[in-house]
Motif scaffolding. Structure first.
Motif, PDB file in Angstrom:
ATOM      1  N   MET A 143      -2.067  -9.603  -2.903  1.00 38.09           N
ATOM      2  CA  MET A 143      -2.372 -10.045  -4.258  1.00 38.09           C
ATOM      3  C   MET A 143      -1.705  -9.125  -5.271  1.00 38.09           C
ATOM      4  O   MET A 143      -1.494  -7.941  -4.986  1.00 38.09           O
ATOM      5  CB  MET A 143      -3.884  -9.999  -4.470  1.00 38.09           C
ATOM      6  N   LEU A 144      -1.376  -9.710  -6.420  1.00 36.05           N
ATOM      7  CA  LEU A 144      -0.817  -8.838  -7.441  1.00 36.05           C
ATOM      8  C   LEU A 144      -1.914  -7.940  -7.994  1.00 36.05           C
ATOM      9  O   LEU A 144      -3.026  -8.389  -8.255  1.00 36.05           O
ATOM     10  CB  LEU A 144      -0.199  -9.671  -8.561  1.00 36.05           C
ATOM     11  N   LYS A 145      -1.601  -6.673  -8.134  1.00 33.62           N
ATOM     12  CA  LYS A 145      -2.609  -5.723  -8.607  1.00 33.62           C
ATOM     13  C   LYS A 145      -1.945  -4.827  -9.671  1.00 33.62           C
ATOM     14  O   LYS A 145      -2.179  -4.971 -10.851  1.00 33.62           O
ATOM     15  CB  LYS A 145      -3.087  -4.890  -7.405  1.00 33.62           C
ATOM     16  N   ALA A 146      -1.063  -3.930  -9.216  1.00 33.44           N
ATOM     17  CA  ALA A 146      -0.428  -2.996 -10.149  1.00 33.44           C
ATOM     18  C   ALA A 146       0.516  -3.700 -11.129  1.00 33.44           C
ATOM     19  O   ALA A 146       0.715  -3.234 -12.247  1.00 33.44           O
ATOM     20  CB  ALA A 146       0.326  -1.924  -9.379  1.00 33.44           C
ATOM     21  N   THR A 147       1.097  -4.819 -10.703  1.00 35.43           N
ATOM     22  CA  THR A 147       2.062  -5.498 -11.589  1.00 35.43           C
ATOM     23  C   THR A 147       1.497  -6.792 -12.175  1.00 35.43           C
ATOM     24  O   THR A 147       2.228  -7.543 -12.826  1.00 35.43           O
ATOM     25  CB  THR A 147       3.378  -5.828 -10.841  1.00 35.43           C
ATOM     26  N   LYS A 148       0.230  -7.045 -11.932  1.00 33.91           N
ATOM     27  CA  LYS A 148      -0.395  -8.296 -12.399  1.00 33.91           C
ATOM     28  C   LYS A 148      -0.293  -8.428 -13.928  1.00 33.91           C
ATOM     29  O   LYS A 148      -0.604  -7.485 -14.657  1.00 33.91           O
ATOM     30  CB  LYS A 148      -1.866  -8.306 -11.974  1.00 33.91           C
ATOM     31  N   ASP A 149       0.185  -9.584 -14.372  1.00 38.10           N
ATOM     32  CA  ASP A 149       0.304  -9.897 -15.805  1.00 38.10           C
ATOM     33  C   ASP A 149       1.198  -8.912 -16.562  1.00 38.10           C
ATOM     34  O   ASP A 149       1.037  -8.737 -17.777  1.00 38.10           O
ATOM     35  CB  ASP A 149      -1.083  -9.929 -16.477  1.00 38.10           C
ATOM     36  N   LYS A 150       2.096  -8.263 -15.860  1.00 37.79           N
ATOM     37  CA  LYS A 150       2.986  -7.310 -16.539  1.00 37.79           C
ATOM     38  C   LYS A 150       4.435  -7.768 -16.408  1.00 37.79           C
ATOM     39  O   LYS A 150       4.865  -8.189 -15.340  1.00 37.79           O
ATOM     40  CB  LYS A 150       2.822  -5.910 -15.939  1.00 37.79           C
ATOM     41  N   SER A 151       5.176  -7.643 -17.501  1.00 38.75           N
ATOM     42  CA  SER A 151       6.595  -7.996 -17.486  1.00 38.75           C
ATOM     43  C   SER A 151       7.432  -6.735 -17.435  1.00 38.75           C
ATOM     44  O   SER A 151       7.040  -5.692 -17.962  1.00 38.75           O
ATOM     45  CB  SER A 151       6.959  -8.765 -18.764  1.00 38.75           C
ATOM     46  N   GLU A 155      -0.359  -8.167   8.016  1.00 36.05           N
ATOM     47  CA  GLU A 155      -1.462  -9.137   8.127  1.00 36.05           C
ATOM     48  C   GLU A 155      -2.739  -8.646   7.438  1.00 36.05           C
ATOM     49  O   GLU A 155      -3.199  -7.529   7.680  1.00 36.05           O
ATOM     50  CB  GLU A 155      -1.762  -9.424   9.600  1.00 36.05           C
ATOM     51  N   GLY A 156      -3.284  -9.485   6.589  1.00 37.96           N
ATOM     52  CA  GLY A 156      -4.559  -9.175   5.923  1.00 37.96           C
ATOM     53  C   GLY A 156      -4.439  -8.233   4.737  1.00 37.96           C
ATOM     54  O   GLY A 156      -5.391  -8.065   3.982  1.00 37.96           O
ATOM     55  N   LEU A 157      -3.280  -7.628   4.539  1.00 37.57           N
ATOM     56  CA  LEU A 157      -3.160  -6.620   3.471  1.00 37.57           C
ATOM     57  C   LEU A 157      -3.216  -7.241   2.075  1.00 37.57           C
ATOM     58  O   LEU A 157      -3.763  -6.652   1.147  1.00 37.57           O
ATOM     59  CB  LEU A 157      -1.859  -5.832   3.617  1.00 37.57           C
ATOM     60  N   ARG A 158      -2.634  -8.427   1.953  1.00 35.22           N
ATOM     61  CA  ARG A 158      -2.601  -9.053   0.616  1.00 35.22           C
ATOM     62  C   ARG A 158      -3.990  -9.452   0.125  1.00 35.22           C
ATOM     63  O   ARG A 158      -4.179  -9.714  -1.057  1.00 35.22           O
ATOM     64  CB  ARG A 158      -1.708 -10.291   0.625  1.00 35.22           C
ATOM     65  N   ASP A 159      -4.955  -9.516   1.046  1.00 36.31           N
ATOM     66  CA  ASP A 159      -6.336  -9.787   0.605  1.00 36.31           C
ATOM     67  C   ASP A 159      -6.909  -8.568  -0.104  1.00 36.31           C
ATOM     68  O   ASP A 159      -7.906  -8.670  -0.816  1.00 36.31           O
ATOM     69  CB  ASP A 159      -7.230 -10.115   1.809  1.00 36.31           C
ATOM     70  N   LYS A 160      -6.296  -7.426   0.113  1.00 33.84           N
ATOM     71  CA  LYS A 160      -6.854  -6.178  -0.413  1.00 33.84           C
ATOM     72  C   LYS A 160      -6.013  -5.549  -1.522  1.00 33.84           C
ATOM     73  O   LYS A 160      -6.531  -4.882  -2.407  1.00 33.84           O
ATOM     74  CB  LYS A 160      -6.971  -5.146   0.718  1.00 33.84           C
ATOM     75  N   PRO A 211      -2.906   0.917  -4.694  1.00 34.12           N
ATOM     76  CA  PRO A 211      -2.658  -0.325  -5.440  1.00 34.12           C
ATOM     77  C   PRO A 211      -1.351  -1.042  -5.069  1.00 34.12           C
ATOM     78  O   PRO A 211      -1.167  -2.196  -5.435  1.00 34.12           O
ATOM     79  CB  PRO A 211      -2.606   0.150  -6.892  1.00 34.12           C
ATOM     80  N   VAL A 212      -0.433  -0.348  -4.394  1.00 35.01           N
ATOM     81  CA  VAL A 212       0.808  -0.995  -3.929  1.00 35.01           C
ATOM     82  C   VAL A 212       1.235  -0.352  -2.603  1.00 35.01           C
ATOM     83  O   VAL A 212       1.426   0.864  -2.527  1.00 35.01           O
ATOM     84  CB  VAL A 212       1.994  -0.815  -4.908  1.00 35.01           C
ATOM     85  N   ILE A 213       1.387  -1.185  -1.586  1.00 36.16           N
ATOM     86  CA  ILE A 213       1.900  -0.694  -0.299  1.00 36.16           C
ATOM     87  C   ILE A 213       3.278  -1.305  -0.090  1.00 36.16           C
ATOM     88  O   ILE A 213       3.454  -2.523  -0.214  1.00 36.16           O
ATOM     89  CB  ILE A 213       0.960  -1.080   0.862  1.00 36.16           C
ATOM     90  N   GLN A 214       4.251  -0.450   0.219  1.00 33.26           N
ATOM     91  CA  GLN A 214       5.626  -0.926   0.356  1.00 33.26           C
ATOM     92  C   GLN A 214       6.105  -0.707   1.797  1.00 33.26           C
ATOM     93  O   GLN A 214       6.160   0.426   2.278  1.00 33.26           O
ATOM     94  CB  GLN A 214       6.524  -0.147  -0.611  1.00 33.26           C
ATOM     95  N   GLN A 224      -2.741  -1.210  11.179  1.00 33.73           N
ATOM     96  CA  GLN A 224      -4.014  -0.461  11.101  1.00 33.73           C
ATOM     97  C   GLN A 224      -3.910   0.683  10.085  1.00 33.73           C
ATOM     98  O   GLN A 224      -4.827   0.934   9.310  1.00 33.73           O
ATOM     99  CB  GLN A 224      -4.367   0.123  12.472  1.00 33.73           C
ATOM    100  N   ALA A 225      -2.768   1.380  10.110  1.00 33.44           N
ATOM    101  CA  ALA A 225      -2.577   2.499   9.173  1.00 33.44           C
ATOM    102  C   ALA A 225      -2.547   2.000   7.727  1.00 33.44           C
ATOM    103  O   ALA A 225      -3.111   2.631   6.821  1.00 33.44           O
ATOM    104  CB  ALA A 225      -1.280   3.238   9.498  1.00 33.44           C
ATOM    105  N   TYR A 226      -1.908   0.853   7.493  1.00 34.66           N
ATOM    106  CA  TYR A 226      -1.847   0.310   6.124  1.00 34.66           C
ATOM    107  C   TYR A 226      -3.220  -0.159   5.651  1.00 34.66           C
ATOM    108  O   TYR A 226      -3.531  -0.078   4.473  1.00 34.66           O
ATOM    109  CB  TYR A 226      -0.852  -0.855   6.052  1.00 34.66           C
ATOM    110  N   HIS A 227      -4.040  -0.669   6.583  1.00 33.45           N
ATOM    111  CA  HIS A 227      -5.385  -1.093   6.175  1.00 33.45           C
ATOM    112  C   HIS A 227      -6.216   0.113   5.728  1.00 33.45           C
ATOM    113  O   HIS A 227      -6.983   0.019   4.763  1.00 33.45           O
ATOM    114  CB  HIS A 227      -6.070  -1.875   7.300  1.00 33.45           C
ATOM    115  N   SER A 228      -6.063   1.242   6.412  1.00 30.32           N
ATOM    116  CA  SER A 228      -6.783   2.456   5.973  1.00 30.32           C
ATOM    117  C   SER A 228      -6.334   2.834   4.560  1.00 30.32           C
ATOM    118  O   SER A 228      -7.124   3.265   3.727  1.00 30.32           O
ATOM    119  CB  SER A 228      -6.485   3.635   6.910  1.00 30.32           C
ATOM    120  N   LEU A 229      -5.048   2.669   4.315  1.00 26.59           N
ATOM    121  CA  LEU A 229      -4.473   2.988   3.008  1.00 26.59           C
ATOM    122  C   LEU A 229      -5.016   2.034   1.932  1.00 26.59           C
ATOM    123  O   LEU A 229      -5.431   2.469   0.849  1.00 26.59           O
ATOM    124  CB  LEU A 229      -2.952   2.854   3.138  1.00 26.59           C
TER     125      LEU A 229
END
Ligand SMILES: [Zn+2]
Length: 388
Positions: free
Chosen positions: A1-9, A233-238, A200-203, A189-194
């Motif tokens: 999901m957009l989080k850090a860049t949500k509604d930002k140009s 998998e599942g990261l965009r939910d978070k 707010p952004v995982i790359q 698994q490591a990214y889910h812990s993060l």
């Protein structure tokens, strides 16, 4: 999901790595970050201060999203720590050593005396000897240390599981595909812990798939696409998830071997991410139109408007002209301005990286002004440290 860049140009950021300060002489040297950060005063102080310097430089430049500069990486050869941090810490992987790897896509890799050859022979690939797991990757701790001193969102990036697979010697799994999938699951698994820690952004950096079409690879683009989507998998939910692509960083070299984005754009479009980044500046925006046409509206597009390979600092006017070029085909709310790749540890200096970041934001501010968008203050241009 957009989080850090949500509604930002026209959000600004860098890819990840920054040159190490000269006084940051300590290294993790295979140890876990928690073990050394909490147990070794000298390392603790150097690491914390180095991360804080990276944040301060990005703050002074006026970027919108920061990184920790990849300060966890040791002073290595040819950018090996990007892989090496993972080799040394994931469970099921051991024994990094000088051993042969199949050379990749260029005869230059096999030619002693060529810089590509040095990049390959200093990889020191490890063996996969058991079921792989996240082990002591501790991405969550590394991110927390940076976010703790940052007034803006900190993006955390790491190299993809499929790149790790490319450079390990598998002695446990049935074949390459099984190895790639196992590594992808472990990194997930490591990214889910993060993500659970609040990042707010995982790359995810450099899926192999954008190199596949021009070179005869053992693994298909379809398999790499499936593996990448398992890794996220599942990261965009978070949280917000980015995929970074470029044509090479070791010693600031272009390792693309002439590969192009165009044949793999349909695969990049299938990735379960919010943002895809593209190296654009170095190749003078070749394929910009194709990229804009192929990446769907559910994703934002980050383009490099600053090169990590050239020492000449781009002027704000040059950056602004490049952004206008991109705005012909990408709407401002979907466009993110970044660097082609990280600034690395043996590429350019801290000074070059700093002034390039400043130019990136000053150039973006020119366009923000033209579009009636709010400018971001650049502290570096407000401070007159001279005598005039
Ligand atoms: Zn890159």
């Amino acid at each position: 999901m957009l989080k850090a860049t949500k509604d930002k140009s026209l959000v600004t950021t860098i890819t990840g790595s920054l040159p190490r300060p000269h006084w940051y002489t300590d290294s993790l040297a295979g140890r876990s970050l928690s073990n050394v950060f909490f147990g070794d005063f000298k390392f603790h102080e150097q690491y914390q201060d180095a991360v804080s310097c990276c944040i301060a430089d990005q703050c002074s430049a006026g970027l919108d999203i920061y990184t920790d500069g990849d300060m966890r990486f040791d002073m290595d050869l040819g950018g090996r720590a990007w892989f090496g941090y993972i080799y040394d810490r994931m469970s099921g992987i051991e024994d990094s050593a000088l051993r042969s790897l199949p050379f990749g896509g260029s005869p230059r890799e096999e030619q002693p005396g060529d810089i590509f050859n040095e990049i390959m022979v200093t990889r020191l690939p490890p063996r996969v000897t058991g079921p792989v797991g996240p082990g002591a990757l501790e991405y969550d701790l590394a991110w927390k240390i940076a976010q703790h001193v940052s007034p803006k969102p900190v993006k955390f990036g790491a190299c993809s599981a499929q790149v790790v697979d490319m450079l390990v010697v598998n002695e446990y799994y049935k074949d390459r595909i099984e190895t790639i999938m196992a590594l992808s699951e472990a990194k997930n698994q490591a990214y889910h812990s993060l993500a659970d820690a609040g990042c707010p952004v995982i790359q995810i950096e450099e899926p192999c798939l954008h190199f596949v079409e021009d070179i005869e690879w053992e693994v298909s683009a379809e398999v790499y696409t499936e593996a990448f989507n398992l890794e996220v998998e599942g990261l965009r939910d978070k949280t917000e998830v980015w995929c970074h692509t470029c044509w090479g960083n070791p010693y600031a070299q272009n390792l693309g071997y002439g590969a192009k984005y165009k044949p793999v754009l349909p695969y990049l479009e299938q990735l379960a991410v919010d943002v895809v980044t593209f190296e654009m500046k170095y190749a003078d925006y070749l394929e910009l139109d194709e990229v804009a046409a192929a990446i769907g509206g559910d994703k934002k597009i980050a383009i490099g408007v600053i090169s990590h390979r050239t020492l000449q600092v781009e002027t704000p006017e040059e950056v602004a002209a490049d952004i206008r070029k991109a705005l012909r085909v990408i709407d401002p709310e979907r466009l993110i301005l970044s660097t082609d790749c990280g600034f690395g540890r043996q590429g350019i200096s801290r000074k070059h990286a700093f002034y390039k970041m400043v130019s990136l934001v000053r150039g973006t501010n020119i366009v923000r002004r033209e579009l009636g968008l709010e400018e971001v203050p650049v502290l570096a241009e407000q401070a007159n440290l001279g005598y005039l």
